[in-house]
Design a protein around this motif. Structure first.
Motif, mmCIF file in Angstrom:
data_model
loop_
_atom_site.group_PDB
_atom_site.id
_atom_site.type_symbol
_atom_site.label_atom_id
_atom_site.label_comp_id
_atom_site.label_asym_id
_atom_site.label_seq_id
_atom_site.Cartn_x
_atom_site.Cartn_y
_atom_site.Cartn_z
ATOM 1 N N UNK A 29 -14.590 1.332 7.325
ATOM 2 C CA UNK A 29 -15.135 2.242 6.323
ATOM 3 C C UNK A 29 -15.425 1.496 5.027
ATOM 4 N N UNK A 30 -14.458 0.666 4.612
ATOM 5 C CA UNK A 30 -14.619 -0.093 3.368
ATOM 6 C C UNK A 30 -15.806 -1.043 3.519
ATOM 7 N N UNK A 87 5.452 9.735 5.797
ATOM 8 C CA UNK A 87 5.953 8.456 5.263
ATOM 9 C C UNK A 87 6.057 7.368 6.333
ATOM 10 N N UNK A 90 3.143 5.104 6.686
ATOM 11 C CA UNK A 90 2.900 4.105 5.639
ATOM 12 C C UNK A 90 3.266 2.704 6.107
ATOM 13 N N UNK A 93 0.616 -0.086 5.936
ATOM 14 C CA UNK A 93 0.332 -0.961 4.801
ATOM 15 C C UNK A 93 1.127 -2.262 4.908
ATOM 16 N N UNK A 97 -0.393 -6.210 5.635
ATOM 17 C CA UNK A 97 -0.047 -7.389 4.835
ATOM 18 C C UNK A 97 0.461 -8.513 5.732
ATOM 19 N N UNK A 109 0.725 -11.846 -3.247
ATOM 20 C CA UNK A 109 1.455 -11.904 -4.511
ATOM 21 C C UNK A 109 2.879 -11.400 -4.345
ATOM 22 N N UNK A 111 4.400 -9.278 -6.107
ATOM 23 C CA UNK A 111 4.408 -7.820 -6.287
ATOM 24 C C UNK A 111 4.127 -7.116 -4.958
ATOM 25 N N UNK A 112 3.178 -7.682 -4.200
ATOM 26 C CA UNK A 112 2.819 -7.076 -2.919
ATOM 27 C C UNK A 112 3.964 -7.210 -1.908
ATOM 28 N N UNK A 115 6.419 -4.600 -2.561
ATOM 29 C CA UNK A 115 5.899 -3.352 -1.993
ATOM 30 C C UNK A 115 6.169 -3.258 -0.498
ATOM 31 N N UNK A 116 5.929 -4.376 0.225
ATOM 32 C CA UNK A 116 6.157 -4.399 1.684
ATOM 33 C C UNK A 116 7.624 -4.112 1.996
ATOM 34 N N UNK A 118 9.804 -2.519 0.091
ATOM 35 C CA UNK A 118 10.108 -1.115 -0.233
ATOM 36 C C UNK A 118 9.609 -0.181 0.879
ATOM 37 N N UNK A 119 8.378 -0.432 1.374
ATOM 38 C CA UNK A 119 7.821 0.421 2.439
ATOM 39 C C UNK A 119 8.709 0.336 3.685
ATOM 40 N N UNK A 122 11.869 2.177 3.127
ATOM 41 C CA UNK A 122 11.587 3.616 3.116
ATOM 42 C C UNK A 122 11.357 4.159 4.510
ATOM 43 N N UNK A 123 10.565 3.415 5.322
ATOM 44 C CA UNK A 123 10.268 3.872 6.679
ATOM 45 C C UNK A 123 11.548 3.866 7.530
ATOM 46 N N UNK B 86 2.255 11.153 -1.098
ATOM 47 C CA UNK B 86 3.501 11.166 -0.308
ATOM 48 C C UNK B 86 4.498 12.157 -0.912
ATOM 49 N N UNK B 108 13.588 7.778 1.200
ATOM 50 C CA UNK B 108 12.584 7.033 1.955
ATOM 51 C C UNK B 108 11.186 7.301 1.445
ATOM 52 N N UNK B 111 10.626 5.495 -1.884
ATOM 53 C CA UNK B 111 10.452 4.049 -1.658
ATOM 54 C C UNK B 111 9.057 3.757 -1.106
ATOM 55 N N UNK B 112 8.630 4.575 -0.136
ATOM 56 C CA UNK B 112 7.306 4.389 0.480
ATOM 57 C C UNK B 112 6.206 4.562 -0.569
ATOM 58 N N UNK B 115 6.250 1.630 -2.861
ATOM 59 C CA UNK B 115 5.850 0.467 -2.066
ATOM 60 C C UNK B 115 4.361 0.437 -1.800
ATOM 61 N N UNK B 116 3.789 1.570 -1.424
ATOM 62 C CA UNK B 116 2.346 1.638 -1.144
ATOM 63 C C UNK B 116 1.557 1.330 -2.418
ATOM 64 N N UNK B 118 2.480 -0.539 -4.917
ATOM 65 C CA UNK B 118 2.595 -1.979 -5.206
ATOM 66 C C UNK B 118 1.736 -2.810 -4.262
ATOM 67 N N UNK B 119 1.782 -2.487 -2.965
ATOM 68 C CA UNK B 119 1.006 -3.245 -1.972
ATOM 69 C C UNK B 119 -0.486 -3.133 -2.267
ATOM 70 N N UNK B 122 -1.956 -5.022 -5.123
ATOM 71 C CA UNK B 122 -2.213 -6.435 -4.818
ATOM 72 C C UNK B 122 -1.180 -7.389 -5.352
#
Lengths: 142, 122
Positions: A29-30, A87, A90, A93, A97, A109, A111-112, A115-116, A118-119, A122-123, B86, B108, B111-112, B115-116, B118-119, B122
């Motif tokens: 799509x992008x 959730x 998610x 994502x 990565x 990065x 920061x990313x 994020x990974x 944390x996801x 969370x999952x 979310x 959860x 956090x998600x 996290x999303x 932040x990801x 970038x």
């Protein structure tokens, strides 16, 4: 309990199918929308964007994958909680990565990476909760 | 302003649509088997449910809003901002669908969501 375990595995397999289809679809799509360019928010601009998206092969491939996503999504929602599936999805994502690093050798990065992590945390947390907390049609008699 | 408006349509459209579809799918019940024929029958049953047809246009609206946003702004801004859905979706699951959202599930979801954001940033 065996049935609880089966429910969890069935749910997680379906979430994985969702994630793969959604990632492939979003990517296409992008790519398709980047070719089409910025959409003007006027009647003629929107009509032109509609014509261009309908004529784009990349957009149709995206729609194919997004249909697969939609099918697996409504199927899993027929037995599992929305607040479990949403959730858990998610995870895509984080997967994207990891794939970018492993196969495309992209640099990611800090920061990313945070994020990974944390996801994933969370999952994992959501994944341990009961996949279903409401009753499903037909369950009462079964 | 137009970005915030499109974002609100994106988030409320997607969560509202998904909640309507979840409600419809719970009434439909799960497919007897995960085989093509059983899935086809399952789809036919789902399509007869009114909530499915409430959810679908809402999701289509949200999808169109996403297309428009992606043509204006980089994906690294659009997806982090839409991660708010979310939290909005979990609130809807609890108060509209009556799902039990335990402390672990809330933790959860938060956090998600972070996290999303932040990801995607970038």
């Amino acid at each position: 309990m065996a049935s609880e375990r089966r429910l969890r595995i069935k749910t997680l397999v379906m979430v994985l199918a969702m994630v793969v289809c959604a990632n492939a679809g979003d990517l296409m799509l992008k790519r398709g929308m980047s070719h089409i360019g910025a959409v003007q928010l006027t009647a003629s601009g929107l009509a032109q964007a509609f014509r261009l998206t309908a004529a784009s092969g990349t957009i149709w491939i995206a729609i194919f994958f997004l249909t697969g996503f939609m099918l697996s999504y409504i199927t899993v929602l027929s037995w599992a909680d929305y607040s479990y599936v949403m959730p858990a999805g998610a995870f895509g994502y984080a997967l994207l990565t990891l794939l970018a690093v492993l196969f495309l050798h992209e640099s990611v990065s800090p920061r990313r990476w945070v994020g990974v992590v944390l996801i994933c945390a969370g999952v994992l947390l959501v994944g341990q909760t009961k996949p279903r907390t409401t009753t499903v049609a037909g369950e009462a008699v079964a | 302003m137009r970005v915030i408006l499109a974002l609100a349509v994106l988030i409320l459209g997607s969560t509202g649509g998904e909640i309507a579809i979840t409600h419809g799918m719970k009434a439909t019940g799960e497919p007897a088997r995960l085989r093509p024929l059983a899935l086809l029958q399952f789809l036919r049953r789902a399509a007869r449910n009114g909530w499915f047809w409430v959810g679908l246009p809402l999701m289509a609206l949200s999808f169109y809003s996403l297309l428009v946003l992606l043509s204006w702004e980089p994906i690294s801004l659009v997806i982090p901002a839409s991660a708010l859905s979310y939290v909005v979706g979990t609130l809807g699951a609890k108060y509209i669908l009556g799902e039990q959202v335990s402390g672990a599930r809330w933790a959860g979801v938060v956090l998600v969501c972070v996290g999303v954001a932040l990801v995607a940033a970038g």
